[in-house]
Design a protein around this motif. Sequence first.
Motif: not given
Ligand code: XMP
Length: 526
Positions: A300, A403, A405-407, A411, A447, A481, A518
């Motif tokens: 990240r 959505p 994620p940025g990385p 990931i 998602q 989320f 989750k």
């Molecule tokens: P998690 O995995 O934390 O994800 O339950 C919740 C939401 O956040 C997104 N996600 C990210 N988005 N940078 C982002 O821009 C990140 O590092 C990142 N990590 C998780 C994930 O896709 C989900 O929508």
Amino acid sequence: SILILDFGSQYSHLITRRCRELNVYCEMLPCTQKMADLKWKPKGIILSGSPYSVYAPDAPHVDPAVFTAGVPVLGICYGLQEIASTHGGKVEAHTHREYGSAHIQVVKTGNKNADALFEGIEAGPEGIQVWMSHGDQLASLPPNFLTVASTPTSPWTAIAHESQQIYGVQFHPEVTHSPRGKEVIGAFVHNVCGIKGGWSMETFIPKEIARIREICGDKGQVIGAVSGGVDSSVAAKIMHEAIGDRFHAIMVDNGVLRLDEAKKVKKMLVEDLGVNLTVVDASDLFLERLQGVEDPEKKRKIIGNTFIEVFEAEAAKIEETCAADKSKGPIEWLLQGTLYPDVIESISFKGPSATIKTHHNVGGLLDDMKLKLIEPLRELFKDEVRALGRLLGIPAHLVGRHPFPGPGLAIRILGEVTRDQIKILQLADEIYIEEIRAAGLYDQISQAFAALLPVKAVGVMGDARTYEQVVALRAVSTEDFMTADWFVFPPQVLKKISSRITNEVRGINRVTYDITSKPPGTVEWL
Ligand code: XMP
């Protein structure tokens, strides 16, 4: 428009939702807002609920000018108690917390001012079903107030002043558990405040375009990052509508995007929507830096820092071209697709000593570049952004996109990120999403994605033994989320996906479906 003063209730933002649904513009500010400092004149004020007790020494209170501004006021739960205690009533702890559904009976007082709150709301013999959540209640009615609704346990469920437009309800009309709550808020907003409700996306567009033009002046240039997601695409399109090519969109291809994503985004933004976009292919740089890295937080960090570096370098190039052209002004603004929930999060009342959080921005870009922020979506909720996108001509499949994620895929690849691993995952993910769309399930899922596991399993293909990787499919439904449920697929859909992935993607011989909610899992695997 309506001013909502927030006392920190978990439901406060829902009041703004309901007002928007009534096509009434509203803004939420902390309850400590001084009326004299307000730059606009509201047509009505709503006081939210709160985790506090009004009689507690550290309880938050509104500026007394709220009640003398000549603007109608509606207090909800704590808001009602605040009204009562500032008008000579008494609030005390209830013998037991009232929590859950209740039926209220509207009391017709014959006083026109007081009865306006429930005017036009037809209640059946059982009354109106509402949601209660309070530990305190009125112990006496303030002077000059009337009861306009009651329950068997509380004679003062809703109160109204005899002559001033001050109202209070003990229940929560803003939550969906109060099925007719929106009518109550509507009666206040329409009948009492006299707001007709013409706020809509159609009226938002020209107003926002005018606002952007005024901010940017005749020459000002704006830059902004786009990702292919809904928010940045809609923000980019409205900027383009407002200032044309003085808005410079930059898309950084970090090498861990979905299959052909950069190409698809370019086609959509440039060819279909006319946005002035530069795609920077920096995948080599990103992947070089990701070499040998397995730790998700390191991934990240590398991706975040490299993104800033690449974006800034590209912005500097654009800056140079602008400086060389006398007809162009300097780059002064950075576009950001901030939505209203983030704004609410940063302005909502967190208690008397809480410092107010600033918005998270694109990882420090603002500090480095001395740019000012421009946020065209900052008043909108996600579904409003989608509606705006549709009105601006953004294709439906993009407007409803999950959505990302940025990385990116970094990931979703457990273990080291290599070009081979990326290719395998991109192909599997593409098939997965294609089949979800084909089954008509895409919009029911919040998602969905595939993750590539760092394990190999034995299989058989034709007459040969295979020893290949495992892919995990994930699909969740969620409101916010923060918590999520795994999605229940019809078995034949999973069957088709599994068969296609194992047949079409070389390197995968096994498909699993992730059935973890989750918490305890997260949405992503890393
Ligand atoms: P998690 O995995 O934390 O994800 O339950 C919740 C939401 O956040 C997104 N996600 C990210 N988005 N940078 C982002 O821009 C990140 O590092 C990142 N990590 C998780 C994930 O896709 C989900 O929508």
